[in-house]
Design an enzyme around this catalytic site. Structure first.
Site, short mmCIF file in Angstrom:
data_model
loop_
_atom_site.label_atom_id
_atom_site.label_comp_id
_atom_site.label_asym_id
_atom_site.label_seq_id
_atom_site.Cartn_x
_atom_site.Cartn_y
_atom_site.Cartn_z
N GLY A 217 36.85 14.58 31.46
CA GLY A 217 36.84 13.62 32.57
C GLY A 217 36.12 12.35 32.16
O GLY A 217 35.05 12.40 31.54
N ALA A 218 36.71 11.21 32.49
CA ALA A 218 36.16 9.92 32.07
C ALA A 218 35.85 9.02 33.27
O ALA A 218 35.98 7.81 33.21
CB ALA A 218 37.12 9.22 31.11
N ALA B 112 30.54 10.03 35.83
CA ALA B 112 29.69 11.10 35.33
C ALA B 112 30.00 11.38 33.86
O ALA B 112 29.10 11.47 33.02
CB ALA B 112 29.88 12.36 36.16
N GLY B 113 31.29 11.49 33.54
CA GLY B 113 31.70 11.80 32.17
C GLY B 113 31.30 10.70 31.21
O GLY B 113 30.76 10.96 30.12
N PHE C 272 24.37 1.08 54.94
CA PHE C 272 25.43 2.09 54.88
C PHE C 272 25.10 3.21 55.85
O PHE C 272 23.94 3.42 56.19
CB PHE C 272 25.55 2.65 53.45
N ASP D 112 40.75 20.10 38.71
CA ASP D 112 41.07 20.90 37.52
C ASP D 112 39.86 21.67 36.97
O ASP D 112 39.95 22.84 36.63
CB ASP D 112 41.64 20.00 36.41
N GLN E 104 34.20 16.38 52.89
CA GLN E 104 33.97 15.20 53.72
C GLN E 104 35.27 14.48 54.07
O GLN E 104 36.08 14.22 53.18
CB GLN E 104 33.05 14.24 52.97
N HIS F 143 36.46 11.00 55.36
CA HIS F 143 35.94 9.64 55.52
C HIS F 143 36.49 9.04 56.81
O HIS F 143 37.69 9.18 57.08
CB HIS F 143 36.36 8.80 54.31
N LEU G 8 41.33 4.63 51.14
CA LEU G 8 39.96 4.32 51.55
C LEU G 8 39.79 2.85 51.96
O LEU G 8 40.20 1.93 51.24
CB LEU G 8 39.01 4.61 50.38
N THR H 28 36.39 0.88 52.73
CA THR H 28 34.98 1.20 52.54
C THR H 28 34.16 1.19 53.83
O THR H 28 34.41 0.39 54.74
CB THR H 28 34.32 0.23 51.55
N GLU H 29 33.16 2.07 53.84
CA GLU H 29 32.17 2.09 54.91
C GLU H 29 31.42 0.77 54.98
O GLU H 29 30.85 0.42 56.01
CB GLU H 29 31.21 3.24 54.61
N ARG I 207 28.92 10.11 58.04
CA ARG I 207 30.38 10.21 58.05
C ARG I 207 30.91 11.41 58.83
O ARG I 207 31.94 11.32 59.48
CB ARG I 207 30.89 10.28 56.60
N HIS J 286 38.16 13.13 51.70
CA HIS J 286 37.55 12.12 50.84
C HIS J 286 36.70 12.69 49.72
O HIS J 286 36.83 12.31 48.57
CB HIS J 286 36.71 11.19 51.70
N GLU K 3 31.35 14.68 41.06
CA GLU K 3 31.90 15.33 42.25
C GLU K 3 32.36 16.76 41.97
O GLU K 3 32.37 17.60 42.86
CB GLU K 3 33.07 14.51 42.82
N ARG L 281 27.61 14.39 52.67
CA ARG L 281 27.08 13.37 51.75
C ARG L 281 26.94 12.03 52.45
O ARG L 281 27.79 11.66 53.26
CB ARG L 281 28.02 13.21 50.55
N SER M 23 27.18 9.13 46.14
CA SER M 23 28.05 9.81 45.17
C SER M 23 28.13 9.05 43.85
O SER M 23 28.08 9.67 42.77
CB SER M 23 29.45 10.01 45.73
#
Lengths: 576, 235
Positions: A18-19, A22-23, A123, A217, A236, A238, A248, A250-251, A282, A348, A379, A390, A395
Site C-alpha cells: 500500500g502506497a 501510512a505506507g 472540525f 485487501d 463511519q 460521513h 466526499l 469535506t467536513e 460525525r 467513509h 486505516e 473517529r 485519520s
C-alpha cells in the site's frame, strides 16, 4: 507451487503493501534508516486514496487558539465514545505535533496564517481549531510530498502489484506473493518484515466516499491467515456525501461555516448537538440527517438534505473549498455559490481493522501476543485510536504518525533478525485463487455479486441498525459467498487483467463483510458509529471492550480485549 | 434521470493477441447522467470483462482515468456523457505506448518526474517549528500543487510527441512548484537540469497542456516563468 515457479523472486528487508500516507511514511523511515524497502501498490502511489482526504490533519499546534495536547486527547477519547485505547490516544496526540513539523519541513504546502505559520481550522468534535490544512486538498498534497520524499530516498516501488497472499510459517510472516498487474505472473517477495497499509474497505457499500481500490485487501489477507480483526462493527458514515454518488464533501465545509438544512429550511442540528451545531461528531451528525430523512424532512421528502454554503460568499468558497465547489458542479450541476448542495450520509471510514498494538505490530490474540514480522498501519489497522467513532482529521494524522512508528519498529526488527526460510510452497494460496478464477467454468459474474453485496450493505448496515436487518444482510452474504465459488472471469490473459484483480477484490469484500455484520450483531448496545435501534443505549457494564474476530473452520469466532482507560478519563455520558 | 442509447467506439489492444490496435463498437442503454467512467464500468462489468482501463477515486483527484474521448484528453470519472452526445470514441492517452486497451505505459512519465528532483532541497537550518511562509509566498505555488499527475497535459503536448526525452509539462510544472517554493534552496540545481533543449526550452507555448488539464492549472504560464527565471539568473 514451488518457489522456483514464481515469475520473479525478490529478497528484501521490508515489504510495504500500500502506497497511501501510512505506507509511504513507513517506507521513507525504513529507507532513511538504511534498510532496503519495497513498496507494492495496486495503483500508482499518487493514485492512493489518501489523496482523497480534503479538510485537514489534526495536531494541537496552537497556532490560532489556546490549544493543548490534553485537549486533543480528551476530544479524541470523547469522540471515540470511550472505546479507544487511551494510552494510544495520548501517544498519538503528542507525536502528532512532531509529525506535522516534519511534513512541513519536507515541503508540504500548508495554508498559512497572516504571520506565516501553518493555518488551522475547526472540525467536528474538536474543541479547538486544530486541523492543519492545504485549502481542501490536504490529503492530496501530503500524498504527493511523501511520494516525492520516497523518490529522493530511493525507495523501490513496484507499481501495480496486487498482493494475493501473505507467506507465513510458524507464526512468522516471511513475505508476500504478489501479482504483477501490468505483465501478469506471480512474484515472491521474501522479506523479514511486512507492513499492511492497504487502507479502508468502504467499497463494500453502494453509497461510499471510497475509491474503487478500497476493497480491504490487507484486512482479508489477515483473516485468511487465521489472525484476528478488531472492532469491525464500527464503520463511519460521513455526513456529507454528494447525493447519489457518495463522493466526499469535506467536513471543512462546515468547519468554514456551512449549514445543514432540512426540507423546512431549518438548521436541524440544533435539535441534536445544540452546543456544536453542524460541528458535532460525525456519528451524531449522520444519524441526525438520517433521522430527518426517515421522518419525512428530507428535501421534498426524499433521501437527502442540504449542505448550504451560500452565506460564506464566493470568495471564501473559492479560496477555502474550491474542490467542493468543482465536485458539486461537475457531478450534480449545482453551483454551491448560488444553490444548496444535496448530500446524504456515505460509508467513509473503518475504525476497525487488523488488530495491532501501539507499536503497529499485528497481534494474534486478546492477550496481545505478537505475530512476528507482520505490521499494520493506517486505516487498515485498529490500534485502537478511534474507538467507536473517529474525529475528522485524526485519520491523516493516524496514517502519518503510525506509518512513522511502523517504519521505526521495522527498521529495528530487520536489524535484529535474520531472514528466515520460506515454506515449501510459498505460492500455494495465491496460485489456488488464480487457478480457480482463470480456469473455472462457472456462470457467475463477480460484478453482479459485488453489486448485490453493496446494495444490501447500504440498505441494511447503515447509520441505524437492527437485528432483523442484519440477519437479512448476513444471509445475503452467505449466499453470495456460495455464488462466488462459481465466478467465471472473461479475461484469461496475463497483461493488465482488470477482470482478475476485481474478482480477487470481490472475494475480499465478501470475506470481511461477514465479519462486520457478525460483529455488529454480537454487540448489543449503541456506541459511536454503531447504533442499534433495538439496543439504543451504550452499555458500559457489558460492552466496554474491543471485539476480536477470527475465521476458524469457516465460522466467525470472537474474543474480547480490554479497553485501556486512564483514571482521569472515566467514561461519561457523551453530549455535545 | 432518463435512459439513452449510445454507441461507444473503443480502441482495443491485447498484446497477447493483437498485432495492432483495433476499434470495437459497443451499443448500450445507459442513464443519461452517466459519466464516461460509468459507461466503461457498465461495459466491463456486464458486457465484456476483458476491457482494461485504469480508475480509482472516481472523484477527479487520483488521476488514474485520463484518456482521450472524442479527441479530448479528459478524466473519464468527471466527464459527463452529455458533453459529447451519444456517439463516443474512446482511446488511450495519445503519445504513450499502449499496454492494453485504454491502459498506457506510465513508467517513462514518472521517470521524468525524478529527473527534476521533485522534493524540497533545504540547505538553511531547520527550525524547531515550521518554516514561516507568507500567504503571498504560498500563493506563488498554490495552484501548481493541484497537479494530480494524470498525464493529460504531457499527452496533449505536440512538443512531447516526437521527443521522448523532453521532460514535458507535468514534470516541468513540478519543477516550478519547488523552484518557486520560498522554503527551497535547490533551484540552481533544478534550473540547470531544465535549462536544456529537452527541458523548458522545448516548450513552444502551444497551450495544449492547459487546455487538457482537468485541474485548469495555467501550466504554460508557469513554464514561461521558469524560462524568465533562467534568463534572469544568467544576467
Amino acid at each position: 507451487m514451488k518457489q522456483e515457479e514464481a515469475k520473479k523472486f525478490h529478497k528484501i528487508d521490508v515489504v510495504v503493501v500500500g502506497a497511501g500516507l501510512a505506507g509511504l511514511r513507513a517506507a521513507l523511515e525504513v529507507a532513511r534508516n538504511g534498510a532496503q524497502v519495497a513498496v507494492l501498490s495496486k495503483v500508482y502511489p499518487t493514485r492512493s486514496h489518501s489523496g482523497g482526504a480534503q479538510g485537514g490533519i489534526a495536531a494541537a499546534l496552537a497556532n490560532v487558539s489556546e490549544d493543548s495536547v490534553d485537549s486533543h486527547v480528551f476530544d479524541t477519547i470523547k469522540g471515540s465514545d470511550y472505546l479507544a485505547d487511551q494510552d494510544v490516544i495520548k501517544f498519538f496526540c503528542q507525536e502528532a505535533i512532531q509529525s506535522i513539523y516534519e511534513l512541513e519541513h519536507m515541503g508540504v504546502p500548508f495554508s498559512r496564517t497572516a504571520d506565516g505559520r501553518i493555518n488551522q481550522r475547526p472540525f467536528g468534535g474538536h474543541s479547538q481549531p486544530r486541523a492543519c490544512f492545504a485549502s481542501d486538498i490536504t490529503g492530496h498534497v501530503l500524498l504527493h510530498t511523501l511520494y516525492e520524499q520516497c523518490l529522493k530516498h530511493n525507495v523501490h516501488f513496484f507499481n501495480e502489484f496486487q498482493v494475493f497472499s501473505l507467506i507465513t510459517k510458524d507464526s512468522i510472516c516471511r513475505g508476500v506473493a504478489a501479482w504483477d498487474i501490468r505483465d501478469g505472473g506471480l512474484h515472491i517477495f521474501h522479506s523479514k518484515a511486512v507492513l499492511l497499509a492497504t487502507g479502508g474497505y468502504g467499497r463494500a457499500w453502494k453509497i461510499t466516499s471510497n475509491a474503487h481500490a478500497n476493497t480491504g485487501d490487507g484486512v482479508a489477507l489477515v483473516l485468511e491467515e487465521g489472525l484476528p480483526l478488531e472492532d469491525m462493527e464500527f464503520v463511519q458514515y460521513h455526513p456529507t456525501g454528494l447525493y447519489k454518488h457518495g463522493i466526499l464533501l469535506t467536513e471543512a465545509a462546515r468547519g468554514e461555516g456551512g449549514y445543514l438544512i432540512n426540507d423546512a429550511g431549518e438548521r436541524f442540528m440544533k435539535k441534536y448537538t445544540p452546543a456544536k451545531m453542524e460541528l458535532g461528531p460525525r456519528d451524531m451528525v449522520s444519524r441526525a440527517e438520517q433521522q430527518e430523512i426517515n421522518e419525512g424532512r428530507g428535501i421534498g421528502g426524499k433521501d437527502y438534505v442540504y449542505l448550504d454554503l451560500r452565506h460564506l460568499g464566493a470568495a471564501k468558497i473559492l479560496e477555502r473549498l474550491p474542490q467542493i465547489y468543482d465536485l458539486a458542479l461537475n457531478y450534480l450541476k449545482v453551483d454551491a455559490i448560488k444553490e444548496p448542495v444535496p448530500i446524504q450520509p456515505t460509508a467513509h471510514y473503518s475504525m476497525g481493522g487488523i488488530a495491532a498494538n501501539i507499536h503497529t505490530e499485528v497481534i494474534s490474540d486478546a492477550r496481545g501476543t505478537v505475530f512476528s514480522g507482520l505490521y499494520a498501519a493506517g486505516e487498515a489497522a485498529c490500534h485502537s485510536l478511534h474507538g467507536a467513532n473517529r474525529l475528522g482529521t485524526n485519520s491523516l494524522q493516524d496514517a502519518v504518525t503510525f506509518g512513522r512508528i511502523a517504519g521505526i519498529r521495522m527498521s529495528r526488527y530487520v536489524q535484529e533478525n535474520e531472514l528466515l526460510p520460506l515454506p515449501a510452497n510459498p505460492l500455494e494460496k495465491a496460485q489456488a485463487k488464480i487457478s480457480r478464477l482463470m480456469e473455472g467454468n462457472g456462470s457467475e459474474k463477480h460484478a453482479a455479486i459485488r453489486e448485490v453485496l453493496q446494495e444490501n450493505m447500504t440498505r441494511y448496515l447503515g447509520v441505524f441498525r437492527n437485528e432483523a436487518d442484519m440477519r437479512k444482510v448476513l444471509d445475503v452474504i452467505r449466499t453470495l459467498q456460495q455464488r462466488y465459488q462459481n465466478v467465471r472471469i472473461d479475461d484469461r490473459g496475463q497483461a493488465y487483467n482488470l477482470d482478475l484483480f476485481e474478482a480477487i477484490e470481490v472475494g475480499n469484500l465478501l470475506s470481511f463483510s461477514e465479519v462486520i455484520v457478525e460483529s455488529a450483531l454480537l454487540r448489543q448496545e449503541s456506541r459511536g458509529a454503531h447504533y442499534r435501534s433495538d439496543f439504543p443505549k451504550r452499555d458500559d457494564a457489558n460492552w466496554l471492550k474491543h471485539t476480536l474476530a477470527w475465521r476458524k473452520n469457516g465460522k466467525i469466532v470472537f474474543d474480547f480485549k480490554t479497553v485501556f482507560i486512564y483514571p482521569e478519563y472515566q467514561p461519561q455520558e457523551r453530549k455535545y | 434521470m432518463g435512459k439513452i442509447n449510445i454507441t461507444a467506439k473503443i480502441q482495443r489492444y491485447n498484446p497477447e493477441q493483437d498485432k495492432r490496435p483495433r476499434w470495437q463498437d459497443f451499443r448500450l442503454e445507459v442513464d443519461d447522467e452517466s459519466t464516461i467512467l460509468d459507461i466503461l464500468n457498465e461495459i466491463h462489468w456486464k458486457i465484456d470483462g476483458t476491457l482494461a482501463y485504469r480508475r480509482s477515486c472516481r472523484s477527479s483527484i487520483c488521476g488514474s482515468c485520463a484518456m482521450n474521448v472524442n479527441g479530448c484528453n479528459v478524466l473519464a470519472c468527471e466527464t459527463p456523457l452529455h458533453r459529447f452526445g451519444n456517439k463516443l470514441k474512446i482511446k488511450p492517452l495519445p503519445g504513450f505506448a499502449v499496454l492494453k486497451d485504454l491502459v498506457v505505459d506510465l513508467e517513462p512519465f514518472f521517470a521524468k518526474l525524478r529527473r527534476i528532483k521533485p522534493y524540497l532541497i533545504v540547505k538553511r537550518p531547520i527550525p524547531d517549528k515550521e518554516f514561516l511562509q507568507s500567504t503571498e509566498q504560498f500563493e506563488e505555488i498554490g495552484e501548481s500543487t493541484l497537479c494530480i499527475l494524470c498525464a493529460a497535459c504531457s499527452s496533449a503536448c505536440p512538443s512531447s510527441w516526437p521527443n521522448e526525452d523532453y521532460i514535458g509539462p507535468a514534470a516541468l510544472l513540478k519543477a516550478y512548484r519547488y523552484i518557486f517554493d520560498s522554503r527551497d534552496d535547490g533551484s540552481d540545481d533544478r534550473l540547470d537540469i531544465i535549462n536544456d533543449k529537452n527541458g523548458v526550452w522545448r516548450c513552444h507555448t502551444i497551450f495544449n497542456c492547459m487546455e487538457a488539464c482537468p485541474k485548469k492549472i495555467k501550466i504554460t504560464e508557469y513554464l514561461s516563468r521558469l524560462k524568465v527565471k533562467i534568463l534572469e539568473n544568467s544576467l
